[in-house]
Design an enzyme around this catalytic site. Structure first.
Site, PDB file in Angstrom:
ATOM      1  CG  LEU A 131      -2.120  -0.946   1.188  1.00 16.90           C
ATOM      2  CD1 LEU A 131      -3.054  -0.673   2.366  1.00 16.90           C
ATOM      3  CD2 LEU A 131      -2.894  -0.869  -0.124  1.00 16.90           C
ATOM      4  N   GLY A 173       1.170   3.587  -4.034  1.00 17.08           N
ATOM      5  CA  GLY A 173       0.591   4.926  -4.005  1.00 17.08           C
ATOM      6  C   GLY A 173      -0.695   5.044  -3.212  1.00 17.08           C
ATOM      7  CG  HIS A 174      -4.260   2.413  -0.968  1.00 14.67           C
ATOM      8  ND1 HIS A 174      -4.403   2.643   0.387  1.00 14.67           N
ATOM      9  CD2 HIS A 174      -5.497   2.117  -1.426  1.00 14.67           C
ATOM     10  CE1 HIS A 174      -5.668   2.482   0.731  1.00 14.67           C
ATOM     11  NE2 HIS A 174      -6.354   2.157  -0.353  1.00 14.67           N
ATOM     12  CG  ASP A 175      -1.660   3.363   2.813  1.00 17.42           C
ATOM     13  OD1 ASP A 175      -2.826   3.453   2.386  1.00 17.42           O
ATOM     14  OD2 ASP A 175      -1.291   2.461   3.591  1.00 17.42           O
ATOM     15  CB  THR A 176       2.609   7.113  -0.679  1.00 14.93           C
ATOM     16  OG1 THR A 176       2.474   6.089  -1.671  1.00 14.93           O
ATOM     17  CG2 THR A 176       3.213   6.525   0.587  1.00 14.93           C
TER      18      THR A 176
END
Ligand SMILES: *[C@@H]1O[C@H](CO)[C@@H](O)[C@H](O)[C@H]1NC(C)=O
Ligand SMILES: *[C@@H]1O[C@H](CO)[C@@H](O)[C@H](O)[C@H]1NC(C)=O
Ligand SMILES: *[C@@H]1O[C@H](CO)[C@@H](O)[C@H](O)[C@H]1NC(C)=O
Ligand SMILES: *[C@@H]1O[C@H](CO)[C@@H](O)[C@H](O)[C@H]1NC(C)=O
Ligand SMILES: *[C@@H]1O[C@H](CO)[C@@H](O)[C@H](O)[C@H]1NC(C)=O
Ligand SMILES: *[C@@H]1O[C@H](CO)[C@@H](O)[C@H](O)[C@H]1NC(C)=O
Ligand SMILES: *[C@@H]1O[C@H](CO)[C@@H](O)[C@H](O)[C@H]1NC(C)=O
Length: 450
Positions: free
Chosen positions: A220, A224-227
């Site tokens: 994640l 790029g999901h959490d970033t």
């Protein structure tokens, strides 16, 4: 009338769930424990016996001999193509300028490239796709093509928990795991042995045991999901460039990078970027664009065309193949047909999933539509075992799967699969959904049509 028959099912798929939970407690049903156990002790015990396999094969393809697909998280086309690290990758290959996601939220975009439909999915819930639904794996195995599904953060091969915070590889979520949501994979130890973590990717690389068909889901953070796009393009470039420089790996190989969805609803119409690179890309096409309409079904059709596979009889059949593949296979590229679609391209948004078996909408049919087993495209027929399997079932809807590129969205749903426009994606549900809707069985309902 079909709606009347299937109306009984409205809530069946979401309501009929086993009483399991996310903590790995037992319900007396070993299947549900396997599907949900995420406690540290459960993981350690299962990891000790998890089977891992890395088969290889050498089946010649018309345009490439190996493909590695890399899926990144929600990013608009403009943002992905503006990042300097992604630009550096684009410059080394072909940029797909007309690629679109097929549903929302992310999970439908992570089942479509395996199975050729989103099945109405509009949530990131824990889903179990019935074993009667075939995937790309069935098509590859039919022709002896080796495959592997690599997920960063997966604690052990074939882990089927909802999520896991891996101290070494980072945060893993099942909703991004291409293959584990399918019972045809999850219930088959020979197949779960090929759903592996990224440590094993590097091991396979070192041992020259990378399969001919591979899929990579970063964790994640890296996806790029959490970033953000800066992090995901940086990660992707540092992952991909050593592979391009590796003569064993990059031998008539194509690496495909895409973003599961755009995320900037509703304006951006789920427009995402796609990048094709690797030694299989003809030199004269490096630095060019492919401006044909593509979506996540093009990943299936391009692989099917390359190795002359059978099809799934779903949205994979008519999807445009990548142009550099079509140049070699003779597949005909089609442009959007307003008459078939019933509307202009610009009015399709793919920003919401149409109805289906996994839809949270109370309206709309909750059924697995049978593949259209009579479809033949560019000489490719539906996999014979799929034809045999579904011959027994009644839910063949002639207006649903066709040999066309114009795939539905919620604004243009298949007949009977309408959902309220603007419906927000459903909240994630962690309980396994186990029931196969009863009205799909031909012993319950007569065959209505072919
Ligand atoms: C992980 O899954 C559990 C349910 O099993 C859920 O409660 C939790 O919110 C999830 N965490 C993330 C970050 O998705
Ligand atoms: C994405 O790009 C648009 C311009 O095309 C810009 O306005 C927006 O801030 C960008 N978003 C992110 C998250 O970088
Ligand atoms: C990766 O999977 C293997 C095989 O199941 C397992 O032994 C190993 O511990 C995993 N690595 C990580 C970092 O989770
Ligand atoms: C992207 O995320 C990274 C890691 O969280 C952070 O250091 C960086 O500042 C972010 N960049 C932007 C433009 O938000
Ligand atoms: C970029 O990638 C390199 C190599 O993986 C890594 O060391 C670095 O921390 C990354 N930078 C960011 C901002 O993610
Ligand atoms: C389809 O799935 C159902 C439920 O798992 C099962 O009962 C049925 O036998 C399957 N059909 C075939 C032809 O295998
Ligand atoms: C999708 O886009 C259409 C057209 O702009 C809009 O009416 C609809 O509300 C959007 N759906 C979602 C879920 O945002």
């Amino acid at each position: 009338m079909l709606p009347k028959i299937f109306g009984l099912l409205a809530a069946a798929s979401l309501a009929a769930a086993a009483p399991a939970n996310g903590g790995g407690s037992s319900t007396g049903d070993s299947t549900s424990v396997t599907h949900t156990a995420t406690a540290t002790s459960d993981i350690a015990a299962a990891a000790a016996t998890a089977k891992t396999e890395s088969p290889t094969s050498h089946v010649k393809g018309k345009a490439f001999d190996r493909i590695l697909q890399i899926y990144l998280e929600t990013t608009a086309y403009e943002n992905a193509t503006a990042d300097p690290n992604c630009q550096a990758l684009i410059n080394q290959g072909i940029l797909l300028t007309q690629e679109y996601g097929v549903g929302t939220p992310s999970q439908p975009n992570y089942i479509s490239p395996a199975s050729g439909d989103i099945f109405g999915l509009n949530s990131d819930s824990f889903i179990l796709v019935n074993k009667n639904v075939s995937t790309i794996v069935d098509l590859l195995e039919d022709k002896g093509i080796s495959w592997g599904d690599y997920n960063e953060g997966l604690p052990y091969s074939g882990f089927d928990g909802f999520n896991y915070s891996n101290p070494v590889e980072g945060y893993y979520v099942r909703k991004h795991n291409l293959l584990m949501r399918f019972d045809s994979i999850a219930d088959n130890p020979d197949r779960t042995a090929k759903v592996k973590n990224l440590t094993l990717f590097y091991e396979d690389l070192e041992n020259h045991r990378i399969p001919q068909w591979g899929f990579v889901t970063p964790n994640l953070y890296n996806n790029g999901h959490d970033t953000n796009i800066t992090v995901s393009c940086n990660w992707t470039r540092s992952f991909v460039e050593p592979l391009l420089a590796n003569p064993y790996f990059n031998d008539n190989t194509v690496i495909y990078i895409t973003w599961q969805a755009n995320g900037q609803n509703p304006i951006a119409r789920n427009h995402v970027a796609g990048i094709l690179l690797g030694s299989a890309i003809p030199k004269e096409l490096v630095g060019t664009t492919d401006d044909v309409y593509h979506n996540h079904y093009s990943e299936l059709s391009s692989v099917e065309a390359n190795w002359g596979l059978h099809t799934l009889g779903r949205w994979d059949v008519g999807a445009n193949v990548w142009k550099f593949v079509a140049d070699k296979t003779g597949d005909v590229i089609r442009t959007w047909n307003e008459r078939i679609a019933g509307d202009v391209f610009e009015n399709y948004y793919w920003n919401q999933s149409y109805g289906g078996v996994f839809s949270s909408a109370v309206e709309g049919l909750h059924v697995y539509v049978a593949p259209n087993t009579g479809l033949v495209h560019a000489g490719r027929t539906v996999l014979p075992s799929i034809v045999r399997l579904w011959a027994r079932y009644c839910n063949k809807l002639p207006d649903y799967y066709r040999d066309i590129i114009e795939v539905p969205d919620a604004l243009h749903p298949p007949k009977g699969f309408e959902v309220p426009i603007g419906l927000e994606p459903a909240m994630p549900i962690f309980t396994p959904i186990t029931e196969f809707p009863v009205a799909l069985r031909s012993d319950v309902n007569p065959v209505t049509t072919d």
